[in-house]
Design a protein around this motif. Structure first.
Motif, short mmCIF file in Angstrom:
data_model
loop_
_atom_site.label_atom_id
_atom_site.label_comp_id
_atom_site.label_asym_id
_atom_site.label_seq_id
_atom_site.Cartn_x
_atom_site.Cartn_y
_atom_site.Cartn_z
N VAL A 128 -4.08 -9.01 0.43
CA VAL A 128 -2.82 -10.16 0.13
C VAL A 128 -1.50 -10.03 0.93
CG1 VAL A 128 -3.70 -10.29 -2.25
CG2 VAL A 128 -1.86 -8.63 -1.74
N ASN A 129 -1.31 -8.89 1.95
CA ASN A 129 -0.30 -8.65 2.50
C ASN A 129 0.13 -9.91 3.37
OD1 ASN A 129 0.72 -6.21 1.37
ND2 ASN A 129 -0.62 -5.20 2.69
N ALA A 130 1.10 -10.41 3.54
CA ALA A 130 1.38 -11.54 4.38
C ALA A 130 1.39 -11.05 5.94
CB ALA A 130 3.02 -11.97 4.30
N ASP A 131 1.66 -9.79 6.10
CA ASP A 131 1.48 -8.97 7.79
C ASP A 131 0.16 -8.92 8.12
OD1 ASP A 131 0.92 -6.71 6.06
OD2 ASP A 131 2.62 -5.89 6.88
N GLN A 132 -0.90 -9.54 7.40
CA GLN A 132 -2.34 -9.31 7.73
C GLN A 132 -2.89 -7.93 7.69
OE1 GLN A 132 -4.19 -12.21 7.90
NE2 GLN A 132 -2.16 -13.29 7.78
N THR A 133 -2.94 -7.09 8.88
CA THR A 133 -3.29 -5.83 9.08
C THR A 133 -2.54 -4.67 9.04
OG1 THR A 133 -3.64 -6.02 11.19
CG2 THR A 133 -5.48 -6.67 9.88
N LEU A 134 -0.95 -5.16 9.41
CA LEU A 134 -0.06 -4.18 9.67
C LEU A 134 0.45 -3.23 8.76
CD1 LEU A 134 2.69 -6.57 11.67
CD2 LEU A 134 0.88 -5.12 12.43
N SER A 135 0.42 -3.56 7.28
CA SER A 135 0.65 -2.43 6.44
C SER A 135 -0.37 -1.64 6.20
CB SER A 135 1.10 -3.12 5.03
OG SER A 135 2.33 -3.94 5.40
N VAL A 136 -1.72 -2.05 6.06
CA VAL A 136 -2.78 -1.14 5.94
C VAL A 136 -2.92 -0.22 7.21
CG1 VAL A 136 -5.39 -1.09 5.77
CG2 VAL A 136 -4.13 -2.98 4.72
N ASN A 137 -2.59 -0.85 8.18
CA ASN A 137 -2.79 0.00 9.54
C ASN A 137 -1.66 1.26 9.53
OD1 ASN A 137 -4.80 -1.41 10.63
ND2 ASN A 137 -3.38 -2.32 12.07
N GLY A 160 -16.98 22.09 -8.81
CA GLY A 160 -17.19 22.01 -7.45
C GLY A 160 -17.27 20.50 -6.86
N ALA A 161 -16.92 19.36 -7.83
CA ALA A 161 -16.77 18.20 -7.41
C ALA A 161 -15.38 17.80 -6.79
CB ALA A 161 -16.76 17.26 -8.76
N ILE A 162 -15.34 16.86 -6.15
CA ILE A 162 -14.35 16.28 -5.28
C ILE A 162 -13.51 15.28 -5.99
CG2 ILE A 162 -13.64 15.06 -3.13
CD1 ILE A 162 -14.10 17.81 -2.29
N ILE A 163 -12.40 15.43 -5.99
CA ILE A 163 -11.30 13.93 -6.10
C ILE A 163 -10.81 13.63 -5.24
CG2 ILE A 163 -9.32 13.49 -7.74
CD1 ILE A 163 -9.97 15.60 -9.52
N ALA A 164 -10.83 12.12 -4.78
CA ALA A 164 -10.38 11.67 -3.62
C ALA A 164 -9.10 10.77 -4.26
CB ALA A 164 -11.03 10.46 -3.30
N TRP A 165 -7.88 11.41 -4.03
CA TRP A 165 -6.57 11.35 -4.51
C TRP A 165 -6.20 9.99 -3.66
CZ3 TRP A 165 -4.63 13.85 -8.79
CH2 TRP A 165 -5.23 14.83 -9.09
N GLY A 166 -6.09 8.67 -4.26
CA GLY A 166 -5.41 7.63 -3.30
C GLY A 166 -4.23 7.74 -3.31
N ILE A 167 -3.53 7.83 -2.45
CA ILE A 167 -1.89 8.26 -2.42
C ILE A 167 -1.10 7.32 -1.77
CG2 ILE A 167 -2.17 10.16 -0.91
CD1 ILE A 167 0.15 9.75 -3.86
N THR A 168 -1.62 6.75 -0.59
CA THR A 168 -0.72 6.00 0.23
C THR A 168 -0.99 4.70 0.00
OG1 THR A 168 -2.47 5.91 2.11
CG2 THR A 168 -0.88 7.53 2.26
N PRO A 169 0.25 3.91 -0.47
CA PRO A 169 0.07 2.52 -0.85
C PRO A 169 -0.23 1.58 0.35
CG PRO A 169 2.46 3.21 -0.87
CD PRO A 169 1.75 4.38 -0.52
N THR A 170 -1.06 0.40 0.10
CA THR A 170 -1.43 -0.51 1.05
C THR A 170 -0.47 -1.86 0.92
OG1 THR A 170 -3.29 -0.96 -0.22
CG2 THR A 170 -3.58 0.50 1.50
N LEU A 171 0.17 -1.93 -0.39
CA LEU A 171 0.95 -3.11 -0.73
C LEU A 171 2.23 -2.95 0.11
CD1 LEU A 171 0.75 -6.01 -2.22
CD2 LEU A 171 2.02 -4.68 -3.89
N THR A 172 2.57 -4.09 1.13
CA THR A 172 3.73 -4.08 1.89
C THR A 172 4.94 -3.37 1.00
OG1 THR A 172 2.84 -5.61 3.24
CG2 THR A 172 5.26 -5.28 3.52
N GLU A 173 5.26 -4.00 -0.33
CA GLU A 173 6.35 -3.94 -0.93
C GLU A 173 6.28 -2.34 -1.31
OE1 GLU A 173 4.36 -6.35 -1.48
OE2 GLU A 173 5.73 -8.26 -0.89
N GLU A 174 5.20 -1.84 -1.74
CA GLU A 174 5.27 -0.49 -2.13
C GLU A 174 5.42 0.60 -0.93
OE1 GLU A 174 2.50 -0.90 -6.19
OE2 GLU A 174 1.64 -0.51 -4.38
N LEU A 175 4.88 0.23 0.06
CA LEU A 175 4.76 1.17 1.27
C LEU A 175 6.08 1.22 1.88
CD1 LEU A 175 2.90 2.58 2.99
CD2 LEU A 175 2.76 0.59 4.50
N ASN A 176 7.11 0.13 1.97
CA ASN A 176 8.00 0.23 2.16
C ASN A 176 9.32 0.96 1.49
OD1 ASN A 176 7.45 -1.36 4.51
ND2 ASN A 176 8.25 -3.46 3.60
#
Length: 341
Positions: free
Chosen positions: A315-324, A257-273
């Motif tokens: 560390v992203n150069a775009d500040q908050t844009l990639s995280v958003n 019954g335990a939960i796994i939180a799957w971290g799936i969307t990248p936050t580093l600009t290069e990976e996200l693009n």
């Protein structure tokens, strides 16, 4: 405690965010199915997760100019009697507005309608490896300070949990342990065997659902099997191919019954693009299918799954844009799995 937390691909995220606007960060955190209070080290050094958890630690010296935390052993023992007297008051361990304006502001919001709400507190292992004494030695290697750190961090977590539980009955505080993978490195003198005993005692003290978040690649058996966790949050984008190879441990973890939180969307600009909603959905479906092929129904996997960004990023150069952007894709990914599977 198993099975208490709702699943079905609810979204949440790591506490550390690159924003300098407190209200913008909280507004974004509240768009998650399971919202949390943000940690904003760019807003203030007091918002650093190690600084926040250090408040009230006897013998500790906080250098705001150099942004450094140290513990003087002599000062620790000198301050201990006063600490023992003061800490009899449960309010001693509260996270004060000075050490987190975001936490105080988060608690003013209406949090009652969410399926759960979450806080975070740095783990005793990470704190013990990160904070040095006057001889530049991690306090984790001092047996008495290490034992004190485990007890202290449990109390810090509990104080936070009690405040949040007043706002939502299904609140919990997960333990941030970025340093946990160091236990399995050959150079450390603090063994995984000792850590297991310490951690089991620590988790027994922690109130509410018990969870650990880390972005590294430890011995996953330690977390899946050795510790009785209700939630494990990990970076499946980067290490999911390794994590899922512990398939029987993963299956047993989910079945209880335990939960796994799957971290799936990248936050580093290069990976996200390089990614899209479809590519990330395919990546996660492959991991789910691999586990399902070894003896677990797909619906059981979905029922005990949360989705999150892969990790925090400052560390992203775009500040908050990639995280958003990562958060927006995450919300769409959550809707995809809720509707399609």
């Amino acid at each position: 405690m198993s099975g208490v937390l709702p699943g079905r691909c609810l979204t949440t995220a790591m506490g550390i965010m690159p924003h300098t606007s407190m209200e913008e960060a909280i507004d974004l955190a509240l768009t998650m199915d399971v919202p949390y209070w943000p940690q904003l080290p760019r807003f203030s050094y007091y918002e650093d997760m190690y600084v926040q958890s250090s408040e009230g630690f006897p013998g500790l010296h906080l250098d705001l100019e150099e942004e450094r935390i140290t513990v003087d052993i002599d000062d620790f023992y000198e301050a201990l009697p006063a600490y023992l007297e003061a800490s009899a008051d449960p309010g001693y361990f509260d996270l004060s507005p000075q050490y987190s304006r975001t936490f105080a502001s988060f608690l003013t919001r209406d949090l009652s309608g969410y399926p759960a709400i979450r806080g975070q507190s740095v783990g005793p292992v990470s704190f013990g490896f990160k904070i040095f004494d006057q001889d530049k030695k991690p306090i984790c290697y001092n047996d008495e300070l290490r034992a004190f750190t485990f007890e202290f961090m449990a109390q810090k977590s509990n104080a936070q949990y009690r405040k949040m539980a007043e706002k939502n009955p299904l609140a919990f505080v997960w333990t941030d342990e970025p340093g946990l993978q160091m236990l399995f490195a050959s150079f450390t003198g603090y063994t995984a065997t000792a850590a297991k005993e310490d951690y089991m005692a620590y988790l027994e003290q922690v109130e509410g659902p018990k969870g650990i978040h880390l972005c590294g690649n430890p011995d996953w058996s330690f977390l899946l099997t050795d510790l009785d966790l209700d939630i494990l949050s990990m970076d499946s984008y980067s290490v999911g191919h390794i994590f899922t190879r512990y398939r029987q441990e993963v299956i047993d973890f989910i079945k209880r019954g335990a939960i796994i939180a799957w971290g799936i969307t990248p936050t580093l600009t290069e990976e996200l693009n390089q990614e899209s909603l479809k590519s990330l959905a395919n990546r996660l479906e492959e991991m789910f299918s691999y586990i399902a092929a070894h003896g677990l129904d797909m619906d059981e996997i979905i029922d005990r799954a949360w989705l999150a960004p892969s990790r925090c990023c400052l560390v992203n150069a775009d500040q908050t844009l990639s995280v958003n952007k990562s958060f927006e894709i995450l919300k769409a990914l959550g809707e995809y799995f809720k509707e399609a599977l």
